[in-house]
Design a protein around this motif. Structure first.
Motif, PDB file in Angstrom:
ATOM      1  N   ASN A  50      40.570 -44.977   6.016  1.00 63.29           N
ATOM      2  CA  ASN A  50      40.920 -45.368   7.526  1.00 63.29           C
ATOM      3  C   ASN A  50      41.397 -46.746   7.540  1.00 63.29           C
ATOM      4  OD1 ASN A  50      40.043 -42.863   8.623  1.00 63.29           O
ATOM      5  ND2 ASN A  50      38.067 -43.680   9.081  1.00 63.29           N
ATOM      6  N   ALA A  51      41.032 -47.603   6.762  1.00 63.29           N
ATOM      7  CA  ALA A  51      41.483 -49.067   6.777  1.00 63.29           C
ATOM      8  C   ALA A  51      43.093 -49.125   6.329  1.00 63.29           C
ATOM      9  CB  ALA A  51      40.922 -49.852   5.571  1.00 63.29           C
ATOM     10  N   GLN A  52      43.412 -48.013   5.289  1.00 64.64           N
ATOM     11  CA  GLN A  52      45.044 -47.964   5.044  1.00 64.64           C
ATOM     12  C   GLN A  52      45.755 -47.499   6.169  1.00 64.64           C
ATOM     13  OE1 GLN A  52      45.539 -45.688   1.392  1.00 64.64           O
ATOM     14  NE2 GLN A  52      47.790 -45.776   1.818  1.00 64.64           N
ATOM     15  N   THR A  53      45.216 -46.407   6.863  1.00 64.65           N
ATOM     16  CA  THR A  53      45.821 -45.729   8.132  1.00 64.65           C
ATOM     17  C   THR A  53      46.014 -46.769   9.153  1.00 64.65           C
ATOM     18  OG1 THR A  53      44.988 -43.527   7.209  1.00 64.65           O
ATOM     19  CG2 THR A  53      45.649 -43.918   9.633  1.00 64.65           C
ATOM     20  N   THR A  54      44.908 -47.517   9.296  1.00 68.50           N
ATOM     21  CA  THR A  54      45.087 -48.478  10.482  1.00 68.50           C
ATOM     22  C   THR A  54      46.243 -49.365  10.105  1.00 68.50           C
ATOM     23  OG1 THR A  54      42.836 -48.058  10.936  1.00 68.50           O
ATOM     24  CG2 THR A  54      43.592 -50.285  11.712  1.00 68.50           C
ATOM     25  N   ALA A  57      49.483 -48.056  10.828  1.00 67.68           N
ATOM     26  CA  ALA A  57      49.646 -47.876  12.270  1.00 67.68           C
ATOM     27  C   ALA A  57      49.982 -49.421  12.578  1.00 67.68           C
ATOM     28  CB  ALA A  57      48.304 -47.495  13.083  1.00 67.68           C
ATOM     29  N   ALA A  58      49.243 -50.513  12.386  1.00 67.08           N
ATOM     30  CA  ALA A  58      49.669 -51.770  12.705  1.00 67.08           C
ATOM     31  C   ALA A  58      51.039 -52.230  12.337  1.00 67.08           C
ATOM     32  CB  ALA A  58      48.436 -52.689  12.240  1.00 67.08           C
ATOM     33  N   ALA A  59      51.206 -51.932  11.261  1.00 68.51           N
ATOM     34  CA  ALA A  59      52.789 -52.105  10.624  1.00 68.51           C
ATOM     35  C   ALA A  59      53.779 -51.557  11.490  1.00 68.51           C
ATOM     36  CB  ALA A  59      52.909 -51.778   9.334  1.00 68.51           C
ATOM     37  N   ALA A  78      59.577 -44.109  18.796  1.00 68.67           N
ATOM     38  CA  ALA A  78      59.328 -43.329  17.664  1.00 68.67           C
ATOM     39  C   ALA A  78      58.362 -43.988  16.680  1.00 68.67           C
ATOM     40  CB  ALA A  78      60.505 -43.065  16.965  1.00 68.67           C
ATOM     41  N   GLU A  79      58.462 -45.286  16.355  1.00 72.28           N
ATOM     42  CA  GLU A  79      57.582 -45.968  15.528  1.00 72.28           C
ATOM     43  C   GLU A  79      56.161 -45.941  16.311  1.00 72.28           C
ATOM     44  OE1 GLU A  79      57.701 -46.684  12.373  1.00 72.28           O
ATOM     45  OE2 GLU A  79      59.828 -46.142  12.301  1.00 72.28           O
ATOM     46  N   TRP A  80      56.025 -46.271  17.525  1.00 72.74           N
ATOM     47  CA  TRP A  80      54.934 -46.263  18.109  1.00 72.74           C
ATOM     48  C   TRP A  80      54.267 -44.941  18.206  1.00 72.74           C
ATOM     49  CZ3 TRP A  80      57.553 -49.532  22.526  1.00 72.74           C
ATOM     50  CH2 TRP A  80      57.376 -50.937  22.042  1.00 72.74           C
ATOM     51  N   ARG A  81      54.891 -43.996  18.323  1.00 70.86           N
ATOM     52  CA  ARG A  81      54.313 -42.701  18.239  1.00 70.86           C
ATOM     53  C   ARG A  81      53.718 -42.175  17.104  1.00 70.86           C
ATOM     54  NH1 ARG A  81      54.477 -41.126  23.320  1.00 70.86           N
ATOM     55  NH2 ARG A  81      56.206 -41.394  24.440  1.00 70.86           N
ATOM     56  N   PRO A  88      45.073 -42.736  16.826  1.00 70.00           N
ATOM     57  CA  PRO A  88      44.912 -42.239  18.181  1.00 70.00           C
ATOM     58  C   PRO A  88      44.034 -43.160  19.080  1.00 70.00           C
ATOM     59  CG  PRO A  88      44.032 -40.713  16.867  1.00 70.00           C
ATOM     60  CD  PRO A  88      44.441 -41.772  16.001  1.00 70.00           C
ATOM     61  N   GLN A  89      43.056 -43.947  18.581  1.00 69.36           N
ATOM     62  CA  GLN A  89      42.109 -44.775  19.335  1.00 69.36           C
ATOM     63  C   GLN A  89      42.582 -46.136  19.728  1.00 69.36           C
ATOM     64  OE1 GLN A  89      39.148 -43.238  20.593  1.00 69.36           O
ATOM     65  NE2 GLN A  89      40.036 -41.447  19.782  1.00 69.36           N
ATOM     66  N   ASN A  90      43.866 -46.342  19.275  1.00 66.73           N
ATOM     67  CA  ASN A  90      44.414 -47.671  19.384  1.00 66.73           C
ATOM     68  C   ASN A  90      44.932 -48.045  20.635  1.00 66.73           C
ATOM     69  OD1 ASN A  90      46.128 -49.992  19.443  1.00 66.73           O
ATOM     70  ND2 ASN A  90      45.752 -50.108  17.038  1.00 66.73           N
ATOM     71  N   TRP A  91      44.037 -48.808  21.585  1.00 63.48           N
ATOM     72  CA  TRP A  91      44.383 -48.774  22.935  1.00 63.48           C
ATOM     73  C   TRP A  91      45.565 -49.518  23.224  1.00 63.48           C
ATOM     74  CZ3 TRP A  91      43.390 -46.677  27.382  1.00 63.48           C
ATOM     75  CH2 TRP A  91      43.476 -47.556  28.533  1.00 63.48           C
ATOM     76  N   ILE A  92      45.996 -50.645  22.321  1.00 64.15           N
ATOM     77  CA  ILE A  92      47.102 -51.464  22.392  1.00 64.15           C
ATOM     78  C   ILE A  92      48.410 -50.605  22.161  1.00 64.15           C
ATOM     79  CG2 ILE A  92      48.519 -53.563  21.341  1.00 64.15           C
ATOM     80  CD1 ILE A  92      45.648 -54.652  20.615  1.00 64.15           C
ATOM     81  N   ILE A  93      48.219 -49.738  21.222  1.00 66.80           N
ATOM     82  CA  ILE A  93      49.648 -48.706  21.157  1.00 66.80           C
ATOM     83  C   ILE A  93      49.772 -47.861  22.345  1.00 66.80           C
ATOM     84  CG2 ILE A  93      50.855 -47.013  19.802  1.00 66.80           C
ATOM     85  CD1 ILE A  93      48.879 -48.073  17.351  1.00 66.80           C
TER      86      ILE A  93
END
Length: 133
Positions: A50-54, A57-59, A78-81, A88-93
């Motif tokens: 999960n840390a790697q996925t997060t 996602a941040a990158a 496209a990158e944000w999607r 999917p829980q990232n409110w900022i995105i």
């Protein structure tokens, strides 16, 4: 209400300062720096995957910001999607995508929080429908 990784920890809600429980919680959250740290400590820590996925996602989110600044709106979206699919829980995105797709809900006379809440619920329902097929 959002953790340091930008994930929504508590869903959007209306704040009724007439409600004493809500008011007490908000006052504690604002006045006691240890309270927020306790809330974050009580959350389940991320495992390595999960840390790697997060992190990815941040990158992708940051890349999207650079692309948007360079006038490449579709590439940014496209990158944000992709980032949102990873986290999917990232409110900022979520909010960044919505702000670009629906600027009137963010920049015309203030942020429409009830619209955001409805949008989040609609996205959850859509995701549920896709995964239940």
């Amino acid at each position: 209400m959002i953790d340091e990784a930008g994930r929504l920890v508590k869903s959007p809600f209306n704040i009724n300062v007439a409600d004493q429980k809500t008011l007490a919680m908000l006052e504690k959250w604002l006045l006691d720096p240890d309270y927020n740290a306790k809330l974050l400590r009580d959350m389940k820590p991320l495992d390595a995957l999960n840390a790697q996925t997060t992190t990815e996602a941040a990158a992708r989110f940051q890349l999207g910001l650079v692309l948007l600044e360079g006038g490449k709106k579709e590439e940014a979206m496209a990158e944000w999607r992709k980032a949102l699919a990873l986290d999917p829980q990232n409110w900022i995105i979520h909010k960044q995508i919505w702000a670009v797709e629906h600027p009137n809900k963010f920049y015309d006379g203030g942020v429409d929080y009830s619209w955001q809440k409805a949008q989040l619920e609609a996205e959850k329902n859509k995701l549920y429908e896709q995964t239940s097929d």
